[in-house]
Motif scaffolding. Sequence first.
Motif, short mmCIF file in Angstrom:
data_model
loop_
_atom_site.label_atom_id
_atom_site.label_comp_id
_atom_site.label_asym_id
_atom_site.label_seq_id
_atom_site.Cartn_x
_atom_site.Cartn_y
_atom_site.Cartn_z
N ALA A 40 1.51 8.45 -12.13
CA ALA A 40 0.24 9.18 -12.24
C ALA A 40 -0.91 8.37 -11.65
O ALA A 40 -1.75 8.92 -10.92
N GLN A 41 -0.95 7.07 -11.92
CA GLN A 41 -2.02 6.22 -11.39
C GLN A 41 -1.98 6.18 -9.86
O GLN A 41 -3.02 6.26 -9.20
N VAL A 42 -0.80 6.05 -9.31
CA VAL A 42 -0.65 5.99 -7.86
C VAL A 42 -1.02 7.33 -7.23
O VAL A 42 -1.77 7.37 -6.24
N GLU B 168 -4.73 10.66 -4.05
CA GLU B 168 -5.53 11.88 -3.94
C GLU B 168 -7.01 11.56 -3.73
O GLU B 168 -7.69 12.17 -2.90
N ALA B 169 -7.51 10.55 -4.44
CA ALA B 169 -8.94 10.20 -4.36
C ALA B 169 -9.28 9.36 -3.13
O ALA B 169 -10.35 9.56 -2.53
N ASN B 170 -8.40 8.42 -2.76
CA ASN B 170 -8.73 7.44 -1.72
C ASN B 170 -7.83 7.47 -0.49
O ASN B 170 -8.03 6.68 0.43
N ASN B 171 -6.79 8.27 -0.52
CA ASN B 171 -5.76 8.32 0.53
C ASN B 171 -4.83 7.12 0.52
O ASN B 171 -4.03 6.96 1.43
N PHE B 172 -4.93 6.25 -0.49
CA PHE B 172 -4.02 5.12 -0.60
C PHE B 172 -4.06 4.55 -2.02
O PHE B 172 -4.99 4.80 -2.77
N TYR B 173 -3.02 3.78 -2.35
CA TYR B 173 -3.00 2.98 -3.58
C TYR B 173 -2.61 1.58 -3.16
O TYR B 173 -1.59 1.37 -2.50
N LEU B 174 -3.42 0.60 -3.53
CA LEU B 174 -3.16 -0.80 -3.16
C LEU B 174 -2.60 -1.54 -4.36
O LEU B 174 -3.21 -1.55 -5.43
N GLN B 175 -1.44 -2.16 -4.19
CA GLN B 175 -0.81 -2.95 -5.24
C GLN B 175 -0.85 -4.41 -4.82
O GLN B 175 -0.32 -4.79 -3.78
N MET B 176 -1.53 -5.23 -5.63
CA MET B 176 -1.65 -6.66 -5.34
C MET B 176 -0.88 -7.45 -6.39
O MET B 176 -0.64 -6.96 -7.49
N VAL C 27 0.86 -1.17 0.00
CA VAL C 27 0.00 0.00 0.00
C VAL C 27 0.90 1.23 0.00
O VAL C 27 1.91 1.28 0.70
N TYR C 28 0.54 2.19 -0.85
CA TYR C 28 1.24 3.47 -0.96
C TYR C 28 0.36 4.52 -0.30
O TYR C 28 -0.84 4.59 -0.60
N VAL C 29 0.95 5.33 0.59
CA VAL C 29 0.21 6.39 1.27
C VAL C 29 1.08 7.64 1.34
O VAL C 29 2.30 7.57 1.11
N ARG C 30 0.46 8.77 1.66
CA ARG C 30 1.25 9.98 1.89
C ARG C 30 2.18 9.74 3.08
O ARG C 30 1.77 9.13 4.07
N ARG C 31 3.39 10.22 2.98
CA ARG C 31 4.34 10.03 4.08
C ARG C 31 3.78 10.69 5.33
O ARG C 31 3.27 11.81 5.29
N GLY C 32 3.81 9.97 6.44
CA GLY C 32 3.33 10.49 7.71
C GLY C 32 1.84 10.31 7.93
O GLY C 32 1.31 10.69 8.97
N GLN C 33 1.14 9.73 6.97
CA GLN C 33 -0.31 9.54 7.10
C GLN C 33 -0.61 8.56 8.23
O GLN C 33 0.07 7.55 8.40
#
Length: 97
Positions: free
Chosen positions: A62-64, A69-77, A20-26
Amino acid sequence: MTERQFVSVFRSSKNADTYVYVRRGQDWQELPEALRTAFGKPVHSMDLILTAERKLARASGAQVLEAIEANNFYLQMPEKMDSYLLEFKQKLRKRPE
């Protein structure tokens, strides 16, 4: 969309090759409970400055950035899991009744 973002990447303690990718410090508690439960304990992998032009293993920067921005995370499976689910659904459709 933000042109550049400092992000943290965490791997799942429950599922191999799941990140999972998130903003640093989230705050982890800000993420959906269903994601936190399925993901397990987050294990920090790295921090990076992500730009829209950056190429990642399974997505573009760009996808991440758009997902964060939209969901507060990007999930990579893992890709294997995606194809496994498709095969499973196809087998279910072909089963005799």
